[in-house]
Design a protein around this motif. Sequence first.
Motif, mmCIF file in Angstrom:
data_model
loop_
_atom_site.group_PDB
_atom_site.id
_atom_site.type_symbol
_atom_site.label_atom_id
_atom_site.label_comp_id
_atom_site.label_asym_id
_atom_site.label_seq_id
_atom_site.Cartn_x
_atom_site.Cartn_y
_atom_site.Cartn_z
ATOM 1 N N VAL A 4 0.858 -1.185 0.000
ATOM 2 C CA VAL A 4 0.000 0.000 0.000
ATOM 3 C C VAL A 4 0.894 1.235 0.000
ATOM 4 C CG1 VAL A 4 -1.741 1.304 1.272
ATOM 5 C CG2 VAL A 4 -1.784 -1.185 1.318
ATOM 6 N N HIS A 52 -7.337 -1.594 -1.330
ATOM 7 C CA HIS A 52 -6.132 -1.669 -2.144
ATOM 8 C C HIS A 52 -6.020 -3.032 -2.824
ATOM 9 C CE1 HIS A 52 -1.968 -0.992 -3.364
ATOM 10 N NE2 HIS A 52 -1.705 -2.211 -2.924
ATOM 11 N N ARG A 59 -8.441 -3.278 -5.673
ATOM 12 C CA ARG A 59 -8.021 -2.489 -6.849
ATOM 13 C C ARG A 59 -6.934 -3.199 -7.639
ATOM 14 N NH1 ARG A 59 -8.331 2.116 -3.754
ATOM 15 N NH2 ARG A 59 -6.100 2.134 -3.366
ATOM 16 N N THR A 60 -6.015 -3.838 -6.917
ATOM 17 C CA THR A 60 -4.865 -4.441 -7.585
ATOM 18 C C THR A 60 -5.115 -5.899 -7.970
ATOM 19 O OG1 THR A 60 -3.938 -4.972 -5.425
ATOM 20 C CG2 THR A 60 -3.196 -2.935 -6.463
#
Lengths: 88, 278
Positions: A57, A83, A86-87
């Motif tokens: 992060v 996070h 999103r990834t």
Amino acid sequence: MDNLQTEIRQLIIDALDLEDMTAEDIDPAAPLFGDGLGLDSIDALELGVALRKRYQVRLDGDDPSVKRHFHSVNTLVELVRQHSERTA
Amino acid sequence: MDALASGRPRLHRMTHEKPDGVTTRNTTLIESRGLTPPIAPGRMDSFSLPLAAWAAWPTHAPGCAAPTDSPPPPGAVDIAFVDPMLRRRLGPVARMALNVAHRCLGERTGVPMVFASRHGELARTLAMLHDLAAGEEVSPAAFSLSVHNAAAGVFSIARHDTAPATAIAAGDETLGMALVEARARLSEAHPQLLLVCADAPAPELYQDDITTTESAHALALLFDLHQSRRLHVARHASSGTPSNSMMSLPLADLLAGHRPDAAWSGTHARWEWTLDDA
């Protein structure tokens, strides 16, 4: 996401040398800084490094939302979860 | 030409007009770019300091500590006066320094401090260098406590005491140069001064550069111009056989009453101490 909450509480203890505490001692809803757990500005930097190493992060110190993310264990859990989504 | 510009150290003759309580004879303060005071062989410098109190760690016969002592574990050194949130990050050298400083100073406040350590928190610095070499990020907490004045800063925070502090290192003569610093800073305006000297053995990697047997220890000395008890200090520039202990240990033995006088020889000089109640 109970596992992630325990994981982050343990990360805080390990990264910040809170040697006398266990994960259960940290109230996930209480403030990390100031009146709650009582962490200081060096802890904030240390925690930023630990989150980057562990969860990749990346945080920008100038971003006003950082303060909100660092409020409590629960807000950090939310940050890490967002996070990873999103990834993913 | 300016002495510094020419690359030569400057010598200052210390004034002989001094406040009551401090005696000086043939004393020269050295302002040098290097750590080695360039005093001619055979020359002796001496001064005396008014000793009010002292404290050592280990608390029993500090000078007799086993020479291979490893740093004490965190719980072994009592620094309960430091808030747990501040205390948690401290390394062994800072813990020993704070322990003797607090015991020596008691309830006094506003006393300037000289913090002296040959290595400081060198183990912490080395760990950070390993991290850098491995491309890792450096720990901010480790960095904040690796600087040489960190222990003095934590002491100030823990005791809510804003007295000025300096932090010095001067190779194997670190304690001696701290005594010179103490002599230079005592004045009518600042008649008290706390000297704290603490060290632990340098990490294994540096052992080739260490000629003495090192041990974990700390020593605090409180000087007060209104005290009549004198610690006499003499330094002889010489290149004799160096002592096999750190400089603080023979002085701690003298203070504990284990011997009538004490001496220590380093790479560049021999130091001698005596105590009197004149």
